[in-house]
Design an enzyme around this catalytic site. Structure first.
Site, PDB file in Angstrom:
ATOM      1  CE  LYS A  79     -11.065 -48.212   0.913  1.00  0.00           C
ATOM      2  NZ  LYS A  79     -10.250 -47.113   1.453  1.00  0.00           N
ATOM      3  CB  SER A 154     -12.360 -46.171   4.684  1.00  0.00           C
ATOM      4  OG  SER A 154     -11.398 -45.887   3.684  1.00  0.00           O
ATOM      5  CB  SER A 178      -8.382 -45.183   4.414  1.00  0.00           C
ATOM      6  OG  SER A 178      -9.481 -44.560   5.009  1.00  0.00           O
TER       7      SER A 178
END
Ligand code: GLN
Length: 496
Positions: A79, A154, A178
């Site tokens: 990420k 996210s 997330s």
């Protein structure tokens, strides 16, 4: 089966038996990326050449007969709020465009040492604020099960990359859901570790008392293997705890005799889709068949979790994001007339709408005159939420709930209604407020063929119980074997 369809532990076995090379593994995933990435758009940055170079290096080491680890030679996506030295880390924000960290996060150092091969950085909601990845300043990531749907957020890029066979492993971060929510929406496994289990050094801070890095994988075994590598005390993060890290794979046994599981009634509220409720109750029956004892319970302060979270998380975010002023990191306005004007314009140009909304909310709840009413009160309610769990875990080894009240929603559906978006985190944020570990695993599909996630929560530092329950469930169900169509497109790779 093509290589890119296999979980990491199976690739690793083929590698150990010398049936395949690391280069073949990496090539297979890069090929899949080439096939699907223009539709999925999971990556902000890809490092094909470096990945192939590392693959050849590991092949050389393996051919010398050296003993390598269980994830050596396996591709992984990171990420883009986790720092890798000298690689752009933007957090999907314009304000960090052009920021090349001078150091790598501890999790990255550990992954490199373990021999995993970093393929690229994945898309996210700007600074990890959001539930759909639509808040990225750069691109919209699509759900591999239905390209009209969001992948969750996210960590939507990481979950979509795993679900579409672009990588077998990914790292996400979880402040309020997330990792788990996108894992649920994309039909993969996602685990948020106990606060302090995994080092946050090199993770760009959103809400420091809630953030944790964790694995997103195709199955539970891979999740255990990846968690093993990243867990443990780190002298560079004073909030990481020196608590023994067990061998997680030792807990992967396919039965649940003696395990007591609670079903909190507050998680089956109106607003939760019927199909979701049904899948969770069906999962509870499977767990009982495997020997667990399942019983209804209550977490009475659940109702206050969303409000508490959005006070605490925004307060911490407003303070953490104060450092982006155009002086030290990334973007600086070209128009500043003096220092203060430069700060203002930089932040105005650099931050997206949702991030600005949170900075304003957070600054407000911390300001004199309101601090006690909002922030102070939220901290006290946080303690009550934590105590709900303490009480429940006196009786139960784990709790099960839906990961999200709905399946993946359509692109654009909630983006103009922040409150609706915030409510989609209702089942995941309590774990962050309480600091406890939680996992999401696939447990069904909606009528429209969108994945449903089962969330399992356990006591602090009891990731092994999460993995045990998740594994037993997975081994006795077929959900994790379903693949989105995008994975099955026939290509001319050799059958393995
Ligand atoms: N969706 C939640 C939020 O917007 C959680 C995000 C996260 O876990 N990073 O804050």
């Amino acid at each position: 089966m093509k290589l890119y369809q296999l979980p990491a532990h199976r690739l690793s076995r083929l590698l150990k038996e010398r049936k395949i090379s690391v280069e073949e593994i990496v090539t297979s995933f890069l090929h899949q990326i080439e096939m699907v990435e223009d539709k999925i758009r999971a990556f902000l940055f890809l490092d094909e050449e470096e990945a192939l170079k590392e693959a050849r290096q590991w092949d050389r080491i393996i051919s010398e007969g050296k003993d390598v680890g269980p994830l050596t030679g396996i591709p992984i996506a990171i990420k883009d709020n986790i720092c890798i030295k000298d690689k752009e880390t933007s957090c999907a924000s314009r304000i960090l465009k052009g920021f090349y960290p001078p150091y790598s996060a501890t999790v990255i150092e550990r992954l490199k040492k373990a021999g995993t091969i970093i393929i690229g950085k994945t898309n996210l909601d700007e600074f990890a604020m959001g539930s759909s990845t639509e808040n990225s300043a750069f691109q919209i990531t699509r759900n591999p099960w239905n390209l009209e749907a969001i992948p969750g957020g996210s960590s939507g890029g990481s979950a979509a990359a795993v679900a579409s066979g672009e990588v077998p492993l990914a790292l996400g971060s979880d402040t309020g859901g997330s990792i788990r929510q996108p894992a649920a929406f994309c039909g993969v496994v996602g685990l948020k570790p106990t606060y302090g289990r995994v080092s946050r050094y090199g993770l760009v801070a959103f809400a420091s008392s809630l953030d944790q890095i964790g694995p997103i994988t195709k199955d539970v075994t891979d999740c255990a293997l990846l968690l093993q590598i990243i867990s443990g005390k780190d002298p560079l993060d004073s909030t990481s705890l020196d608590y023994p890290v067990p061998k997680y794979t030792d807990f992967l046994i396919p039965e649940l005799r003696g395990i007591r599981i609670g079903l909190p009634k507050e998680y089956f509220i109106a607003g939760t889709e019927e199909e979701v409720k049904k899948s969770i109750l069906r999962a509870a029956n499977v767990l009982e068949d495997l020997g667990a004892h399942v019983e209804e319970t209550s977490l009475p302060h659940t109702d206050y979790a969303v409000a508490t979270y959005y006070l605490i998380a925004t307060a911490e975010a407003s303070s953490n994001l104060a450092r982006y002023d155009g002086v030290e990191y990334g973007h600086r306005t070209k128009k500043g007339e003096n220092l203060i004007d430069m700060y203002k314009r930089t932040r105005q140009e650099g931050f997206g709408e949702e991030v600005k909304r949170r900075i304003m909310l957070g600054t407000y709840v911390l300001s004199e005159g309101y601090y006690e009413d909002y922030y102070g009160k939220a901290q006290r309610v946080r303690t009550l939420i934590k105590q709900d769990f303490d009480r429940a875990f006196q009786k139960f080894d784990a709790l099960i709930t839906p990961t999200s009240p709905t399946v993946a929603f359509k692109v654009g559906e909630k983006i103009d209604d922040p409150l609706k978006m915030y409510l989609s985190d209702i089942f995941t944020i309590s774990a962050n407020l309480a600091g406890i570990p939680a996992i999401s695993i696939p447990c069904g599909f909606s009528r429209d063929n969108l994945p449903i996630g089962l969330q399992i929560l356990a006591k602090p530092f009891d990731e092994e119980t999460l993995l045990r329950i998740a594994y037993a469930y997975e081994q006795n169900t077929e959900w994790h074997k379903r693949e989105p169509k995008i994975l099955k497109d026939e290509e001319s790779e050799v059958e393995k």
